[in-house]
Scaffold this active site. Sequence first.
Site, PDB file in Angstrom:
ATOM      1  CG  ASN A   1      46.992 -36.733  98.981  1.00  0.00           C
ATOM      2  OD1 ASN A   1      46.232 -36.386  99.867  1.00  0.00           O
ATOM      3  ND2 ASN A   1      46.973 -36.194  97.778  1.00  0.00           N
ATOM      4  CG  ASP A   2      44.559 -41.019  98.939  1.00  0.00           C
ATOM      5  OD1 ASP A   2      44.102 -39.864  98.804  1.00  0.00           O
ATOM      6  OD2 ASP A   2      44.816 -41.766  97.990  1.00  0.00           O
ATOM      7  CB  VAL A   3      47.959 -42.755 104.566  1.00  0.00           C
ATOM      8  CG1 VAL A   3      47.837 -43.952 103.647  1.00  0.00           C
ATOM      9  CG2 VAL A   3      49.228 -41.989 104.271  1.00  0.00           C
ATOM     10  CB  VAL A   4      48.020 -37.564 106.129  1.00  0.00           C
ATOM     11  CG1 VAL A   4      49.189 -38.379 106.632  1.00  0.00           C
ATOM     12  CG2 VAL A   4      48.315 -37.017 104.749  1.00  0.00           C
TER      13      VAL A   4
ATOM     14  CB  ALA B   1      42.093 -42.452  96.496  1.00  0.00           C
TER      15      ALA B   1
END
Lengths: 102, 489
Positions: free
Chosen positions: B415-418, B456
């Site tokens: 999620n957060d990394v994209v 996050a």
Amino acid sequence: MGIINWIAANEQIIYIVILMIFVGIEVIGRVPSVLHTPLMSGANAIHGVVIIGAIIVMGKAESDNYLALGLGFLAVILGTLNVVGGFVVTDRMLEMFRKKKK
Amino acid sequence: MEVNILTLCYLIAAVTFIVGLKMLSHPETARRGNGVAAAGMTLAILGTIFLYKDKDAPGGLHNYSWIFAGILIGGIIGTMAARRVKMTAMPELVSLFNGMGGACAALISLIEFGHLAHNNFETTTVNSVVTDVYVLNNVSTQPVATGTVLIILLGLIIGSISFAGSVIAWGKLNGKIKDYSFRGQHVMNLVLLGLLVLLAAYIIGWLPVHASLYFYLVFAMALIYGVFFVLPIGGADMPVVISLLNSFTGVAAACGGFLYNNKVMLTGGILVGAAGTLLTILMCKAMNRSLGNVLIGSFGSPKGGATQNKTQGLYKEISLADAAVVMAYSNKIMIVPGYGLAVAQAQHVCHELEKLLTEKGVEVRYAIHPVAGRMPGHMNVLLAEADVNYDKLLEMEVANEEFQTTDVVLVLGANDVVNPAAKSDSSSPIYGMPILDVELAKTIIVNKRSMKPGYAGIENDLFFRPKTSMLFGDAKKVLQDLIAEIKNV
């Protein structure tokens, strides 16, 4: 003046510290990101050397000093956990890496 | 003679640590490197038990039954825990082991300070009650060196912070402890740290009558600081924190080496302290944040509370059958794994899907974000477990160049990394973090369990973009169904 005397008295140790800082940085400088987790885990096991301090403390404790005995005993257990657990977990991670080489 | 043999043992052990660490940083030699370091460690431990002598213990160590009982208990629990842990739980176990090492260092300091207090200043205090403060300058007859007190305190503080912090990190990673922060927490942390340093300096510089009392106060404060240091940090920062605490414990171990003039403890400790710090900095760089920023612990704290909830757009779902067709008829697929894949234990199924698609002539590779999962390299370990070939794992920079020519990106529980907000929204907590530019691809299929935000706690605009379609469900289940569908295509 005190500081200078202290440095003089611990000259060898200070040399080790300075050199090891550079060795530590140099040694893992080019690690591929694939190995970050096993490396962290392996380093985690290595700082388990602290167990040597625990053994020394334990081995020197007077047999009537129950506080030192108790705390030392706990320290030995925790230190062993760090060392043994750390190396075994790292080995398990790396075992998976090796399998695919076949 | 015996002591000389011990010196040799320590020398060999120190060399194995350096060589082991070096070997650990190369894929082919990593496992042997771990073994080499473990052998050196065994040698150092056995040598210490049987050969150690010093002026306080001229006949060697005693209390053998205690020592062996401790090693036996620790060894059995450690082996069992390490053997039985699931791949998903490995990061938190490493964090826990790290905390044990920190606690060990702190306990050594506690005992040694007890000895120091007992043998030196507390007995002399009784002799001269008139002066209530001891100035170190007139203890020239006393062997209490400022350096020794400094080292003991340093070991205590760093070890305690590492212990408390690691336990909190462990609790947070397995979901037992929630992110917690309040107004003025940064200020409080800084004040706490400042007080800690002042109090330590007071003990070192003046050695007050009630030094032991202050010493325990420092111990308690360090534990509290460790807790509040990690408590507000969440999401993508957790790997950095574990790595940092790892290097802390290294320094704490080195303090023990200073204390006993023990070169192998010093070598091992400083080595890990330096290597761990470098690793931490590398990770911070990957997320475009400064170490200071992480240390103050600002990541998890909500900036504007409820006001952050922007109006959600509409997202579209894709059926399994459609997804199967799209994937089976594309040329190039990139899989972006995340923590969701680890939780669902879907790495083996994922590898099956990859093999199936490859047989159908599709080029399948994995795009690995450096902080995907709960630890750097977490995804690599996970996929390696499932026998995924190394060459198929692309690092972020390489993957980002490939996305433009990619037909389908399959995001599995990442999620957060994209999250494109890292590039576009300067108010986002992850603003500035490099991400995988999955949007460059033609189609994006996102597998998630629900629309809930990631670790996050940030909304992800990617899910509402026109090129994106959602495929809800547990990663393992979805992939199994997907494989069945693709076989039917």
